[in-house]
Scaffold this active site. Structure first.
Site, PDB file in Angstrom:
ATOM      1  N   TYR A   1       0.843  -1.195   0.000  1.00 24.46           N
ATOM      2  CA  TYR A   1       0.000   0.000   0.000  1.00 24.46           C
ATOM      3  C   TYR A   1       0.882   1.251   0.000  1.00 24.46           C
ATOM      4  CZ  TYR A   1      -3.324   3.568   1.497  1.00 24.46           C
ATOM      5  OH  TYR A   1      -4.088   4.702   1.566  1.00 24.46           O
TER       6      TYR A   1
ATOM      7  N   GLU B   1      -3.284   7.772  -4.033  1.00 26.86           N
ATOM      8  CA  GLU B   1      -3.340   6.487  -3.333  1.00 26.86           C
ATOM      9  C   GLU B   1      -3.219   5.339  -4.330  1.00 26.86           C
ATOM     10  OE1 GLU B   1      -6.147   4.562   0.059  1.00 26.86           O
ATOM     11  OE2 GLU B   1      -7.137   5.083  -1.820  1.00 26.86           O
TER      12      GLU B   1
END
Length: 422
Positions: free
Chosen positions: A144, A232
């Protein structure tokens, strides 16, 4: 205490947080395929892909871009997270699928034009107007990565985790120590040392360290150069050939930068936004749609927030935030009323004006003329105070409208709640 602050920071920063949220942040949101194209232009590794909006385009894309691929990833494109675990109202499960190439056309046809419901869309869901066809990569590790803005450090902060995927928010809550945060001095920019710390947080298993550092620096440069408020990637992944690849993308951009990011803001997809907010933006009104029953029209953001609070205090729920500003025209007031009355959930409208720069007579004229253009089927409670208040009250009185007047904000809120829930 430190753990608590970390949890708060992570929960604010992860856009995949599980609860459905309205589009209350004033920023541009673009589709995954648009973000991937933008990242590719900035030297970020992304999978080969093409967006299509019809079955005919699907056939052509397979022929032109993926003639030798045995499998493809088919991704529904909506401006909300949680697509992979979402459900179409037609019954189809999942908005992201890996299928054999000969099945792509059929699957895309079942997605296009259908409503996809995820944990971030709310029960009404969002329509899928495009699907993104991507090459299937052999991923050996999913991580992530995100860059957002942190109020504590007054600048960008990079968030990294060695584990990524659909349950990142659960992992962040249960194992916050796995989340690495690297603040960046916006004036100094990202250093090799800071980028290396991010790579260490990602903990790639085989990707070249120096190339990974360059990827992090490219992502930061994109964030700054394009005036992002959020970048993101979940997951940022390692492929079998040891490449670090952005396998997904979510980018938001600062609305204040629209004047210098014209190409990016031209990507805006208003069909994915609350139509009330789109209409309000065209009239230069600050409007945010909510779920309550009492429509609010107020001048000044602070007074608007206080109005919403006192409505809640007296047992009601606001249907919106609407700040007409300090210098609204009569035309804007009319547009504001049109937006409020178009909301079927609104059972009463509370107008709360404290006239400083904004003149009460202008608001009053706007209310009267709005009533002539739209059928007011709900009670309207009006509290006026300040500049030209006497003229404003006289205009309302002489209009013959069945308005409910209030002496102060507390009185107005009580009358609005009573009118809405009688």
């Amino acid at each position: 205490m430190v753990r608590g602050l970390l949890n708060k920071l992570v929960s604010r920063s992860l856009s995949v947080a599980g609860k459905w949220q309205h589009h209350q942040l004033r920023r541009l949101n673009i589709h995954e395929y648009q973000g991937a194209e933008l990242m590719g232009k900035h030297g970020v590794n992304v999978p080969r892909g093409v967006a299509v909006s019809s079955v005919e385009e699907v056939r052509k894309a397979i022929k032109d871009f993926f003639p030798n691929e045995k499998e493809l990833v088919v991704k529904s494109q909506i401006l909300a997270g949680g697509r992979g675990l979402g459900t179409f109202k037609s019954g189809l499960q999942g908005g992201v699928h890996i299928v054999k190439t000969e099945q792509v056309e059929d699957l895309a046809g079942k997605m296009l034009g259908q409503i996809l419901v995820t944990k971030q869309t709310g029960p009404q869901g969002k329509i899928v107007s495009k699907v993104y066809l991507c090459e299937k990569l052999s991923l050996v590790n999913e991580m992530y990565f995100a860059i957002t803005l942190d109020r504590t450090t007054a600048g960008p902060i990079i968030i990294a985790c060695s584990k990524g995927g659909t349950s990142i928010e659960d992992l962040a809550e249960k194992f916050p120590d796995m989340i690495i945060k690297v603040p960046v001095d916006v004036f100094e920019g990202i250093t090799d040392e800071a980028a290396a710390k991010v790579v260490d947080g990602l903990a790639p298993k085989g990707a070249d360290r120096n190339k990974s550092i360059e990827q992090v620096k490219n992502l930061y440069k994109l964030f700054i150069d394009c005036d992002c408020t959020l970048l993101e990637i979940n997951p940022i992944a390692e492929t079998a050939d040891n490449q670090l690849v952005a396998a997904d993308a979510k980018l938001n951009f600062d609305d204040n930068a629209a004047y210098r990011q014209k190409e990016i803001f031209a990507l805006r997809d208003t069909t994915q936004e609350d139509p009330r907010e789109v209409t309000a933006a065209k009239a230069d009104l600050n409007y945010i749609g909510l779920d309550g029953e009492i429509g609010c029209m107020v001048n000044g953001a602070g007074l608007a927030m206080a109005t919403m609070d006192i409505i809640k205090l007296h047992g009601g729920t606001p249907a919106n935030f609407l700040d007409v500003g300090g210098n609204a025209s009569e035309g804007q007031v009319i547009e504001a009323f049109k937006i409020l009355t178009a909301d079927d959930k609104v059972k009463a409208i509370l107008v709360n004006i404290f006239g400083g720069i904004m003149k009460c007579d202008v608001i009053a004229s706007g209310i009267v003329n709005a009533a002539k253009e739209v059928a007011l089927k709900v009670p309207v409670i009006v509290r006026l105070e300040g500049t030209n208040v006497d003229q404003g009250k006289r205009i309302l009185k002489e209009s013959g409208m069945a308005l409910i007047t209030a002496e102060d904000l507390d009185d107005a809120a009580q009358k609005a709640v009573k009118a809405a829930y009688k």
